[in-house]
Scaffold this motif. Structure first.
Motif, PDB file in Angstrom:
ATOM      1  N   VAL A 273     -11.201   6.768  -0.731  1.00  0.00           N
ATOM      2  CA  VAL A 273     -10.538   7.180   0.476  1.00  0.00           C
ATOM      3  C   VAL A 273     -10.157   7.838   1.252  1.00  0.00           C
ATOM      4  O   VAL A 273     -11.192   9.257   1.549  1.00  0.00           O
ATOM      5  CB  VAL A 273      -8.790   6.806  -0.443  1.00  0.00           C
ATOM      6  CG1 VAL A 273      -8.801   7.641  -1.422  1.00  0.00           C
ATOM      7  CG2 VAL A 273      -7.813   6.652  -0.314  1.00  0.00           C
TER       8      VAL A 273
ATOM      9  N   GLY B 224       1.205  -0.697   0.046  1.00  0.00           N
ATOM     10  CA  GLY B 224      -0.376   0.108  -0.274  1.00  0.00           C
ATOM     11  C   GLY B 224       0.935   0.694  -0.056  1.00  0.00           C
ATOM     12  O   GLY B 224       2.336   1.385   0.242  1.00  0.00           O
ATOM     13  N   TYR B 225       0.103   2.296  -0.245  1.00  0.00           N
ATOM     14  CA  TYR B 225       1.011   3.615  -0.579  1.00  0.00           C
ATOM     15  C   TYR B 225      -0.159   4.933  -0.080  1.00  0.00           C
ATOM     16  O   TYR B 225      -1.315   4.379  -0.132  1.00  0.00           O
ATOM     17  CB  TYR B 225       0.920   3.520  -1.465  1.00  0.00           C
ATOM     18  CG  TYR B 225       0.195   4.414  -2.893  1.00  0.00           C
ATOM     19  CD1 TYR B 225       0.376   5.379  -3.162  1.00  0.00           C
ATOM     20  CD2 TYR B 225      -0.490   3.022  -3.393  1.00  0.00           C
ATOM     21  CE1 TYR B 225      -0.855   6.119  -4.230  1.00  0.00           C
ATOM     22  CE2 TYR B 225      -0.933   3.732  -4.802  1.00  0.00           C
ATOM     23  CZ  TYR B 225      -1.559   4.762  -4.615  1.00  0.00           C
ATOM     24  OH  TYR B 225      -2.657   5.481  -5.702  1.00  0.00           O
ATOM     25  N   GLN B 226       0.527   5.595   0.385  1.00  0.00           N
ATOM     26  CA  GLN B 226      -0.402   7.068   0.666  1.00  0.00           C
ATOM     27  C   GLN B 226       0.415   8.301  -0.367  1.00  0.00           C
ATOM     28  O   GLN B 226       1.311   7.882  -0.560  1.00  0.00           O
ATOM     29  CB  GLN B 226      -0.424   7.696   2.017  1.00  0.00           C
ATOM     30  CG  GLN B 226      -0.025   6.490   3.027  1.00  0.00           C
ATOM     31  CD  GLN B 226       0.936   5.711   3.456  1.00  0.00           C
ATOM     32  OE1 GLN B 226       2.343   5.962   3.446  1.00  0.00           O
ATOM     33  NE2 GLN B 226      -0.044   4.174   4.108  1.00  0.00           N
TER      34      GLN B 226
ATOM     35  N   THR C 256      -3.801   6.778  -9.309  1.00  0.00           N
ATOM     36  CA  THR C 256      -4.775   5.283  -9.704  1.00  0.00           C
ATOM     37  C   THR C 256      -4.477   4.439  -9.934  1.00  0.00           C
ATOM     38  O   THR C 256      -3.975   3.374 -10.153  1.00  0.00           O
ATOM     39  CB  THR C 256      -6.822   5.109  -8.773  1.00  0.00           C
ATOM     40  OG1 THR C 256      -6.001   5.928  -7.762  1.00  0.00           O
ATOM     41  CG2 THR C 256      -6.808   3.357  -8.143  1.00  0.00           C
TER      42      THR C 256
ATOM     43  N   GLU D 277       5.688   5.328  -0.315  1.00  0.00           N
ATOM     44  CA  GLU D 277       5.900   3.713  -0.073  1.00  0.00           C
ATOM     45  C   GLU D 277       7.108   3.198   0.184  1.00  0.00           C
ATOM     46  O   GLU D 277       7.969   4.060   0.574  1.00  0.00           O
ATOM     47  CB  GLU D 277       5.638   2.692  -1.379  1.00  0.00           C
ATOM     48  CG  GLU D 277       5.536   1.727  -1.351  1.00  0.00           C
ATOM     49  CD  GLU D 277       5.718   1.040  -2.912  1.00  0.00           C
ATOM     50  OE1 GLU D 277       4.951  -0.196  -3.235  1.00  0.00           O
ATOM     51  OE2 GLU D 277       5.907   2.023  -3.503  1.00  0.00           O
TER      52      GLU D 277
ATOM     53  N   GLN E 171      -4.096   1.176  -8.384  1.00  0.00           N
ATOM     54  CA  GLN E 171      -4.223   0.150  -6.873  1.00  0.00           C
ATOM     55  C   GLN E 171      -4.589   1.605  -6.549  1.00  0.00           C
ATOM     56  O   GLN E 171      -3.861   2.959  -6.202  1.00  0.00           O
ATOM     57  CB  GLN E 171      -3.533  -0.504  -6.134  1.00  0.00           C
ATOM     58  CG  GLN E 171      -2.177   0.304  -5.320  1.00  0.00           C
ATOM     59  CD  GLN E 171      -1.275  -0.673  -4.342  1.00  0.00           C
ATOM     60  OE1 GLN E 171      -0.328  -0.909  -4.762  1.00  0.00           O
ATOM     61  NE2 GLN E 171      -2.210  -1.369  -3.645  1.00  0.00           N
ATOM     62  N   SER E 172      -5.907   1.777  -5.748  1.00  0.00           N
ATOM     63  CA  SER E 172      -5.851   3.250  -5.126  1.00  0.00           C
ATOM     64  C   SER E 172      -5.085   3.565  -3.710  1.00  0.00           C
ATOM     65  O   SER E 172      -4.565   2.565  -3.052  1.00  0.00           O
ATOM     66  CB  SER E 172      -7.283   3.135  -4.821  1.00  0.00           C
ATOM     67  OG  SER E 172      -8.130   2.699  -4.585  1.00  0.00           O
ATOM     68  N   PRO E 173      -4.619   4.670  -2.992  1.00  0.00           N
ATOM     69  CA  PRO E 173      -3.691   5.204  -2.037  1.00  0.00           C
ATOM     70  C   PRO E 173      -4.776   4.285  -0.559  1.00  0.00           C
ATOM     71  O   PRO E 173      -6.053   4.374  -0.687  1.00  0.00           O
ATOM     72  CB  PRO E 173      -4.073   6.326  -2.108  1.00  0.00           C
ATOM     73  CG  PRO E 173      -4.728   6.990  -3.142  1.00  0.00           C
ATOM     74  CD  PRO E 173      -5.302   5.966  -4.003  1.00  0.00           C
ATOM     75  N   GLU E 174      -4.192   4.696   0.211  1.00  0.00           N
ATOM     76  CA  GLU E 174      -4.847   4.101   1.748  1.00  0.00           C
ATOM     77  C   GLU E 174      -5.272   5.239   2.836  1.00  0.00           C
ATOM     78  O   GLU E 174      -6.249   5.494   3.323  1.00  0.00           O
ATOM     79  CB  GLU E 174      -3.224   2.973   2.347  1.00  0.00           C
ATOM     80  CG  GLU E 174      -3.253   2.112   1.966  1.00  0.00           C
ATOM     81  CD  GLU E 174      -2.360   1.545   2.629  1.00  0.00           C
ATOM     82  OE1 GLU E 174      -1.349   1.898   3.392  1.00  0.00           O
ATOM     83  OE2 GLU E 174      -1.903   0.156   2.938  1.00  0.00           O
TER      84      GLU E 174
END
Length: 437
Positions: A140, A2-4, A103, A20, A108-111
């Motif tokens: 999110v 995951g990433y922000q 995204t 990340e 993938q979507s960010p956290e």
């Protein structure tokens, strides 16, 4: 993994970074790390931003809008394609487009999404941003932070040395243990005195007390702990991002506090690398480390092209313009050879990091200032450009420089210093095998 996502929302340009494995990397969108804060709304409601919006505006200008961020909190609608929109709704569409773009790029979507904006914004603009975040179309969590909370200290005018100081781990396994460490390059060039730079860090609000508590270094030998000055941290992180492309078996944990805290952790053996805005002076520790002068960061003072008389100003002259008790109202009061042109001062608000460090360096105190025209940082050039008597200060991101310092937006050192640094590294690492994965 995951990433922000971090979004630094600007009036003219926006920067996006993905965090990340503990460190951010700027995300290019549309081929550029500086994303124009521009929006195009198609007839079917599709929103596009950045450079693609700028291209669409050439053939469909009525559905294009810009500078809507500075209208946040204002009741008057903004017309786009004949329809009135609030600034908050336009910001929400722009942010939704940014999140969707990242995204798709990362599959993938960010956290988490954090949007930063200047802490000097008035309450109405902050409320408008909060309303915009509530409207963002993304599954999110999204939150806002003042940019100053994560801002870097910016030191003045190119004569400021930024350095990395590396520790000798003392384990007896490295080539560096067989003799004295090579001489540091961090002491080879003029730089501000430690006390002055320490005061500038404090004036900018960057102190170890604001940071998370220190943690002990992990036992894993393939983990490198980097800490110290928040001014140097972007270079350290950028270097790590480039390094891990070639060396997958090493993890670098980067934190940012201030120079003194970095030195304390380095000398105590709790860190391997300390970013520093001035040289280490502790004699007991100095012989155990080696320093590299790696970059300068600029906070330029700008005048318009129509100002044909200013070629050079001393810090004393600049201080005379800006200090609280200044009576200077005309350029010829600074230098009799200058014309009797009214003087007009422009810059970001005195509460910003940039202003505090500028004032501390030019007038002797971070709050020693007269009243001046306050604008957003990225609005300074435009505000100065059309006023012959204007002068302002601003942050400067130099493009097309060298490797790491270029990517981290700093001015690289000259070739001679780079050669000296390379020689030091070769001497320290002779015979040391790379980490194997």
């Amino acid at each position: 993994m995951g990433y922000q996502l971090g979004i630094d929302l600007g009036v003219s340009e926006t920067t996006v970074a993905a965090v990340e494995a503990g460190w951010p990397a700027v995300v290019p969108i549309g081929g550029s790390t500086n994303v124009p804060t521009i929006l195009h709304l198609a007839a079917d409601g599709t929103a596009r931003g950045g450079r693609i919006a700028a291209r669409l505006a050439r053939t469909d200008p009525d559905r294009h809008t810009a500078r809507f961020v500075e209208r946040l909190g204002e009741p008057a609608p903004i017309l786009v394609g004949g329809v009135g929109y609030s600034a908050s709704s336009l910001v929400a569409r722009y942010l939704s487009w940014l999140v969707d773009s990242v995204t798709r790029l990362r599959a993938q979507s960010p956290e988490l999404v954090v949007v930063t904006a200047p802490g000097s914004w008035p309450a109405r603009r902050r409320e408008g941003l909060a309303e915009a975040l509530a409207r963002v179309e993304a599954d999110v969590a999204i939150t806002a932070r003042p940019a100053a909370a994560a801002a870097l200290a910016v030191f003045v005018a190119g004569s400021v040395t930024l350095g990395l100081v590396l520790a000798d781990d003392g384990d007896g396994d490295s080539a560096a243990d067989t003799g004295p460490l090579p001489p540091s390059t961090i002491d080879q060039h003029p730089q501000f005195q430690a006390d002055m730079m320490r005061s500038a860090e404090k004036a900018a609000g960057i102190t170890a007390g604001d940071a998370a508590p220190a943690t002990a270094a992990p036992d894993a030998p393939e983990t490198v702990i980097a800490t110290g000055s928040a001014e140097v941290a972007p270079i350290t992180g950028t270097a790590y991002a480039m390094f891990r492309e070639a060396q997958k078996g090493v993890t670098v944990q980067v934190s940012a506090t201030d120079t003194d805290d970095g030195f304390a952790r380095l000398c105590a053996g709790d860190a391997d690398i300390a970013g520093a805005s001035f040289a280490l002076t502790d004699p007991a520790c100095k012989d155990k480390v080696v320093g590299f002068e790696i970059a300068h960061h600029l906070l330029p003072i700008v005048v318009p092209k129509t100002n044909t008389w200013v070629k050079c100003l001393t810090t004393a002259q600049i201080g005379a313009m800006w200090k609280r008790d200044s009576t200077v109202t005309s350029w010829n009061q600074i230098d009799p050879s200058f014309p009797a042109e009214p003087l007009r001062l422009v810059g970001p608000a005195p509460s910003t990091v940039h202003a505090k460090v500028f004032l501390a360096s030019m007038t002797g105190a971070s709050d020693n200032t007269r009243k001046y025209r306050e604008v957003e940082l990225d609005e300074v050039p435009e505000e100065v450009e059309y006023d012959r008597g204007a002068i302002g200060f601003m942050n400067y991101y130099l493009e097309h420089q060298k490797d790491v310092t270029s990517r981290a937006h700093f001015v690289a050192r000259d070739d001679a210093t780079i050669r000296d640094n390379t020689a030091i590294v070769h001497a320290m690492t002779a015979g040391v095998e790379p980490v194997r994965t």
